[in-house]
Design a protein around this motif. Structure first.
Motif, mmCIF file in Angstrom:
data_model
loop_
_atom_site.group_PDB
_atom_site.id
_atom_site.type_symbol
_atom_site.label_atom_id
_atom_site.label_comp_id
_atom_site.label_asym_id
_atom_site.label_seq_id
_atom_site.Cartn_x
_atom_site.Cartn_y
_atom_site.Cartn_z
ATOM 1 N N HIS A 324 0.847 -1.195 0.000
ATOM 2 C CA HIS A 324 0.000 0.000 0.000
ATOM 3 C C HIS A 324 0.886 1.251 0.000
ATOM 4 O O HIS A 324 2.117 1.154 0.187
ATOM 5 C CB HIS A 324 -0.946 -0.020 1.205
ATOM 6 N N SER A 350 -8.585 -14.642 -0.733
ATOM 7 C CA SER A 350 -9.437 -13.494 -0.424
ATOM 8 C C SER A 350 -8.671 -12.500 0.434
ATOM 9 O O SER A 350 -7.695 -12.849 1.109
ATOM 10 C CB SER A 350 -10.694 -13.953 0.313
ATOM 11 N N CYS A 351 -9.114 -11.263 0.425
ATOM 12 C CA CYS A 351 -8.511 -10.244 1.275
ATOM 13 C C CYS A 351 -8.777 -10.571 2.742
ATOM 14 O O CYS A 351 -9.737 -11.287 3.079
ATOM 15 C CB CYS A 351 -9.064 -8.869 0.921
ATOM 16 N N THR A 352 -7.963 -10.020 3.619
ATOM 17 C CA THR A 352 -8.096 -10.309 5.049
ATOM 18 C C THR A 352 -9.069 -9.369 5.748
ATOM 19 O O THR A 352 -9.663 -9.742 6.757
ATOM 20 C CB THR A 352 -6.724 -10.218 5.734
ATOM 21 N N LEU A 356 -13.071 -5.284 2.745
ATOM 22 C CA LEU A 356 -12.695 -5.560 1.354
ATOM 23 C C LEU A 356 -13.369 -6.834 0.844
ATOM 24 O O LEU A 356 -13.690 -6.941 -0.348
ATOM 25 C CB LEU A 356 -11.179 -5.677 1.240
ATOM 26 N N GLN A 357 -13.592 -7.790 1.715
ATOM 27 C CA GLN A 357 -14.308 -8.995 1.307
ATOM 28 C C GLN A 357 -15.742 -8.678 0.914
ATOM 29 O O GLN A 357 -16.295 -9.263 -0.027
ATOM 30 C CB GLN A 357 -14.296 -10.016 2.445
ATOM 31 N N TYR A 364 -7.676 -1.153 -6.295
ATOM 32 C CA TYR A 364 -6.573 -0.712 -5.432
ATOM 33 C C TYR A 364 -6.593 0.801 -5.237
ATOM 34 O O TYR A 364 -6.438 1.292 -4.103
ATOM 35 C CB TYR A 364 -5.238 -1.147 -6.055
ATOM 36 N N TRP A 369 -6.610 3.697 2.185
ATOM 37 C CA TRP A 369 -5.669 2.905 2.964
ATOM 38 C C TRP A 369 -5.444 3.492 4.357
ATOM 39 O O TRP A 369 -5.149 2.767 5.306
ATOM 40 C CB TRP A 369 -4.347 2.776 2.204
ATOM 41 N N GLY A 380 -7.334 -6.702 9.885
ATOM 42 C CA GLY A 380 -6.805 -7.393 8.734
ATOM 43 C C GLY A 380 -5.339 -7.058 8.570
ATOM 44 O O GLY A 380 -4.744 -6.352 9.394
ATOM 45 N N ASP A 385 -3.377 -7.533 1.737
ATOM 46 C CA ASP A 385 -4.492 -7.118 0.885
ATOM 47 C C ASP A 385 -4.031 -6.178 -0.217
ATOM 48 O O ASP A 385 -4.510 -6.265 -1.364
ATOM 49 C CB ASP A 385 -5.575 -6.452 1.727
ATOM 50 N N ILE A 388 -2.328 -8.156 -3.068
ATOM 51 C CA ILE A 388 -3.303 -8.898 -3.864
ATOM 52 C C ILE A 388 -4.065 -7.952 -4.791
ATOM 53 O O ILE A 388 -4.242 -8.234 -5.988
ATOM 54 C CB ILE A 388 -4.273 -9.662 -2.938
ATOM 55 N N MET A 389 -4.519 -6.820 -4.252
ATOM 56 C CA MET A 389 -5.302 -5.888 -5.051
ATOM 57 C C MET A 389 -4.455 -5.215 -6.116
ATOM 58 O O MET A 389 -4.933 -4.930 -7.228
ATOM 59 C CB MET A 389 -5.954 -4.847 -4.149
#
Length: 657
Positions: A324, A350-352, A356-357, A364, A369, A380, A385, A388-389
Motif C-alpha cells: 500500500h 481473499s482479502c483479510t 474488502l471482502q 486498489y 488505505w 486485517g 491485501d 493482492i489488489m
C-alpha cells in the motif's frame, strides 16, 4: 459375372479441431467411449452393451465418408462437378475424429434386425462420430449432423466457432425470413435404390453455412463403396488418391500448411527468453516469490535478473514487493526458480479485511488505505491485501513496447511492436501464448503485435481521445498424439521438419515423450492447425510455460495415472478479477501501471548483467521501510507447491498444458 469395381474421387479434410483427449474440470478423459463402454463382456443374462471402433475399411465407415464427400463436393465444387457428386468419397475423417458403433443385444438367441440408419443384426446398432473438442457427450449421430461442421472446417479461415451451424456449435438453430433454398442430394442405401427426400435448409448464425438437403439424380444408381472397396491407383505424391476415370481431372489433396517464419530476436534479453531452460520469469512481471526471512510467499515485481558469475549457471532475480502507499518493503533477491511462480500459476486468496471482502468491486486506487490502517474497517493485514489488489489491478492492463514501425491509415495508423506487457506478463514476438479460441487448449506463436490507433472524425464537435485496438498474428498449434507401441521404432510426426516451432515447445515436447512413450505407448507432437491467424488481445489467456520446468511432478503423476500428457491446468488473465475476456486498459509505461503500489523511483533494469556488490539494493528502491512481517501462508495452502493444483488453483479455468 464379376462386376467392375466402382471408382471414387477422393476429397480431403483440410484441417481438424478434433481431440482424442479432453480436460473436463481438471480431469483428463478420453474423447470417446469409456473403457467400461468398450467392454464386450455379456452380463449375467447374456446381454451385450458395448461400443466398437469402426475401422476405415469397414463398409459403415465408407458409407459415412461417401455421403460426406458427395455433400462437400456439391457444396464447394458446385454444378461443374455434378457428375462426380455420387462418386466422391471423403478420404478420411478429420484428424482425431473416430467413428464408433453402439451394439446392444438381448439375451443370446433373441437378437433381431432392426431398421435404422446403420443397419445390423442387433437390437441397437447406431454409429457415432467422436472427436468434437467439448468432450465425448458432444458426438455426431449421422453424416448429416456432422456435415455442417465439416463444411465449416473446410471454409472458415477465421476458425470462429460462431460461424459454424452444426448442432454442437449452434444448438439453437435460427429460422431465416427469406424463402429457403431447395438444394438436394441423393444418398443411397447399401445395396438398395436411391432415396429421394427434399426440404428447406435450416440456417444458423451469420455468416450462413447451409446444410444440403437431398434430391434424386436421374440415371442408374452408382454402386456404393459399402459394397466393394474403392480401387487404389498409383499416386505421384505422398498424398494418396483413389482411382479415377481415364483422362479425368484429378481432385487434388489440399496443400500442406506452411508455418510462418519465427521473428528473429532483436536483443540479448529476447534471445534468452526464446531459449529452453532459461529464466522462468521476466523483468516487469508480477510473480509469487518466497521470502526466507518470514518463511512466507509474497507478490512482487521482477525489476532485474541476472546470471550468477561463478560458472554454476545459477540465476538471480531482484523482486520489489507490492504494497500500500504508506509502507514499502526493500527489494529482495531470489536465487532459485523454485522460489518463484508466475502470477497465473496460483489463484489469489481473499482479502483479510472484512470490509474488502464485502466490497470486491473496489480497486486498489479506490481504497482509503489510511482508514484501513487506522482500524476503522475492522482487523486485517494491509500489506497482504494491498499486494493482492495491486496484482489484480495489473491483470487488467497492457503496455506495448519497442515499436518497430508505423503504417499510416486513412483514419489513423497501425503501430507494430516487438513486445507487450499484457496483464502480469511480458510477451515477445516469437513467444507461444495460450488462447481462448475454440476450447482454449491450443497455442499461438506470435509473429506480430499490432495496435491500431483510430483518430476521432474531424467534424466531431466534442474532442475525444483516439481509440485503439490491439491484436496479434501468428500460427496456431494443437497438442496431438499418435500410437507408439514400439519405443525402438517411433513414428515420425508431420512436425518433425518444422523449424518454425519455437525451441522451447520442441524441447518440452521431447521431455514429455521421454516419459509418455514407455508408459502410455503414445507419442505427442505439436500439430499446426492454422497459419497467420489474427487473434484479438482479449483472446490471449497468458504466456505458455514449459511443463518440464514448472509442472514436472504433476505431469509424471498424470501420465502414471493414465490421464494423458496435456492435463495441467493454469489460470487465465482476467480470472482473478472475474473480468474474463477483456483487452484491458492501456498504460503509458510499465511502472506507471502500478501507481502507488511501488515505491517512488522504482526502475526496471533490462539486460542480464549482475549488479555490483554494493549496488544490488540501490536499484528499484524508493524509501526504505522495515521488513514486512505478514505471511501469505496464513491464508494459502502452500504444502504442495508442485502438486497438480498448485496453490489455490481454480480447476474451473479452461486451459491445459
Amino acid at each position: 459375372m464379376t462386376q467392375p469395381l466402382t471408382t471414387f474421387w477422393p476429397i480431403f479434410a483440410v484441417k481438424s479441431d478434433g481431440h482424442d483427449v479432453v480436460n473436463q474440470k481438471g480431469r483428463v478423459v478420453r474423447n470417446g467411449p469409456t473403457q467400461e463402454q468398450l467392454d464386450r463382456t455379456p452380463n449375467d443374462q447374456g446381454q451385450c452393451d458395448f461400443y466398437r471402433l469402426i475401422e476405415k475399411d469397414d463398409p459403415k465407415h465408407m458409407d459415412w465418408r461417401k455421403k460426406l464427400g458427395g455433400m462437400l463436393l456439391r457444396e464447394i465444387g458446385g454444378k461443374q462437378h455434378e457428375d462426380k457428386w455420387q462418386q466422391t468419397i471423403l478420404w478420411d475423417f478429420p484428424e482425431n475424429y473416430k467413428l464408433y458403433e453402439h451394439i446392444k443385444t438381448k439375451a443370446d438367441g433373441q437378437a433381431k434386425t432392426v431398421k435404422n440408419h446403420s443397419g445390423g443384426g442387433h437390437d441397437r446398432q447406431d454409429a457415432y462420430l467422436y472427436g468434437y473438442p467439448k468432450g465425448p457427450r458432444k458426438r455426431y449421430r449421422s453424416p448429416g449432423d456432422f456435415f455442417p461442421h465439416l463444411l465449416w472446417l473446410s471454409t472458415d479461415e477465421n476458425n470462429d466457432y460462431q460461424n459454424c451451424t452444426c448442432k454442437m456449435c449452434s444448438p439453437v438453430q435460427l429460422e431465416v425470413e427469406r424463402p429457403a433454398m431447395k438444394t438436394d442430394v441423393t444418398i443411397k442405401r447399401e445395396g438398395g435404390p436411391s432415396v429421394n427426400t427434399s426440404g428447406p435448409i435450416v440456417m444458423g448464425r451469420n455468416p450462413i453455412v447451409s446444410i444440403p438437403a437431398q434430391r434424386a439424380v436421374s440415371g442408374p444408381p452408382t454402386q456404393s463403396p459399402a459394397m466393394k472397396p474403392a480401387t487404389p491407383a498409383p499416386a505421384p505424391t505422398p498424398a494418396l488418391a483413389l482411382s479415377q476415370p481415364p483422362n479425368a481431372q484429378q481432385i487434388r489433396a489440399p496443400a500442406v500448411l506452411q508455418s510462418s517464419p519465427l521473428p528473429q530476436p532483436r536483443g540479448g534479453e529476447q534471445l534468452t527468453d526464446s531459449r529452453y531452460g532459461q529464466f522462468i520469469c521476466r523483468t516487469g512481471e508480477v510473480v509469487w516469490f518466497f521470502r526466507p526471512k518470514t518463511s512466507a510467499w509474497g507478490l512482487g515485481l521482477v525489476v532485474r535478473r541476472w546470471t550468477v558469475k561463478d560458472n554454476s549457471g545459477g540465476k538471480a532475480y531482484l523482486v520489489q514487493p507490492l504494497s500500500h502507499p504508506y509502507d514499502h518493503a526493500m527489494p529482495e533477491v531470489v536465487t532459485a526458480d523454485e522460489h518463484l511462480k508466475p502470477w497465473l500459476a496460483w489463484s489469489a486468496p481473499s482479502c483479510t479485511f472484512p470490509y474488502l471482502q464485502q466490497n470486491p468491486q473496489l480497486r486498489y486506487d479506490q481504497v482509503d488505505w489510511n482508514m484501513l490502517l487506522s482500524g476503522r474497517y475492522g482487523q486485517g493485514i494491509a500489506d497482504v491485501d494491498a499486494s493482492i489488489m495491486a496484482a489484480k489491478a495489473i491483470d487488467t492492463t497492457y503496455t506495448p513496447f519497442e515499436r518497430l514501425k508505423t503504417v499510416p491509415l486513412a483514419s489513423g495508423e497501425d503501430r507494430h511492436y516487438n513486445g507487450i506487457y499484457l496483464g502480469a506478463e511480458k510477451m515477445w514476438r516469437g513467444d507461444p501464448v495460450r488462447i481462448r479460441i475454440g476450447q482454449g487448449i491450443d497455442l499461438l506463436v506470435i509473429t506480430d503485435i499490432v495496435e491500431r490507433v483510430t483518430a476521432a472524425p474531424a467534424q466531431t464537435k466534442t474532442p475525444t481521445q483516439p481509440s485503439s485496438q490491439v491484436w496479434v498474428t501468428g500460427d496456431i498449434y494443437s497438442y496431438s498424439t499418435m500410437p507408439a507401441p514400439d519405443p525402438s521404432k517411433l513414428p515420425t510426426p508431420p512436425s518433425a521438419t518444422n523449424s518454425n516451432i519455437p525451441i522451447r515447445m520442441r524441447e518440452d515436447m521431447a521431455w514429455r515423450n521421454h516419459m509418455l512413450v514407455p508408459l502410455s505407448q503414445t507419442l505427442a507432437w505439436w500439430r499446426l492447425i492454422s497459419t497467420a491467424s489474427r487473434i484479438d488481445m482479449a483472446d490471449i489467456k497468458g504466456r505458455w510455460y514449459e511443463t518440464s520446468l514448472l509442472f514436472e511432478e504433476s505431469f509424471a503423476k498424470a501420465v502414471k495415472n493414465n490421464e494423458g500428457g496435456n492435463g495441467i491446468w493454469m489460470n487465465a488473465r482476467g480470472d482473478a478479477t472475474a473480468v474474463g475476456r477483456s483487452t484491458g486498459s492501456p498504460r503509458p509505461d510499465r511502472i506507471a501501471a502500478f501507481g502507488s503500489a511501488l515505491p517512488k523511483g522504482t526502475q526496471i533494469v533490462d539486460g542480464l548483467e549482475a549488479p555490483s556488490a554494493t549496488g544490488a539494493l540501490d536499484i528499484g528502491i524508493g524509501t526504505s521501510a522495515p521488513e514486512a512481517a505478514f505471511s501469505l501462508d496464513d491464508f494459502m495452502n502452500v504444502e504442495h507447491l508442485d502438486d497438480a493444483g498448485g496453490v489455490g488453483v481454480d480447476f474451473e479455468h479452461d486451459f491445459r498444458f
